[in-house]
Write a protein that holds these residues in place. Structure first.
Motif: not given
Length: 179
Positions: A111, A114, A143, A147-148, A150-151
């Protein structure tokens, strides 16, 4: 070999990766430090300084990661855009080391990384307004990938019982990851 592409120099590989993904075909990125190089101890050679001088923009992590390059980066900033990708991360999100300085290893928290990507995007847009739509589209796609990631990482780590989440390492670089 760069053709019409904008010459970009990044101090470390992870910063170069960011610039390549966002700059796409509009940039030719050179990383000064290859895999396995300790950025804290890296000392720029004459060839590295020549690469920095030839760049139209320089990206580096900041937060004192490139310790021995500090003076060179300050000097380059007088001549061309020289951008610390960590510059806009809110202070309250940074970890402080035992020495009382900000922990520079921000890429271990996706995060935060990013936010660093947004700095690269905005810097390239400012340098090359004609490529703004390309940089914005590439950054948006990148980004989304981050995000993918990080999840996914959070979900995977959640499968490990809290009491068993132990990481043994030779360098105190994983504070953000551990958090």
């Amino acid at each position: 070999a760069a053709g019409d592409r904008i010459p970009v120099v990044a101090a470390a590989g992870m910063v170069a990766d960011r610039a390549r993904n966002i700059g796409g075909d509009r940039v030719a990125v050179t990383a000064l430090m290859g895999p396995g190089v300790d950025p804290h101890l890296f000392k720029a050679s004459e060839g590295d300084i020549a690469r920095l001088q030839q760049a139209r923009i320089i990206f580096y992590n900041g937060l004192h990661l490139e310790g021995r390059m500090g003076d060179i980066l300050v000097k380059m900033a007088r001549e061309k855009p020289t951008v610390a990708v960590a510059e806009r991360i809110p202070e309250e999100r940074l970890l402080i080391t035992e020495d009382g300085v900000e922990d520079p290893h921000i890429w271990f928290d996706v995060s935060l990384w990013m936010e660093a990507a947004a700095v690269v995007r905005d810097s390239l847009v400012q340098l090359d307004p004609e490529g703004a739509s390309t940089y914005r589209q590439n950054a948006e796609a990148y980004l989304a990938e981050l995000k993918e990631l990080d999840e996914w990482a959070r979900a995977e780590l959640a499968t490990i019982p809290a009491g068993r989440r132990v990481l043994v390492t030779a360098h105190a670089a994983f504070g953000y990851f551990g958090r």
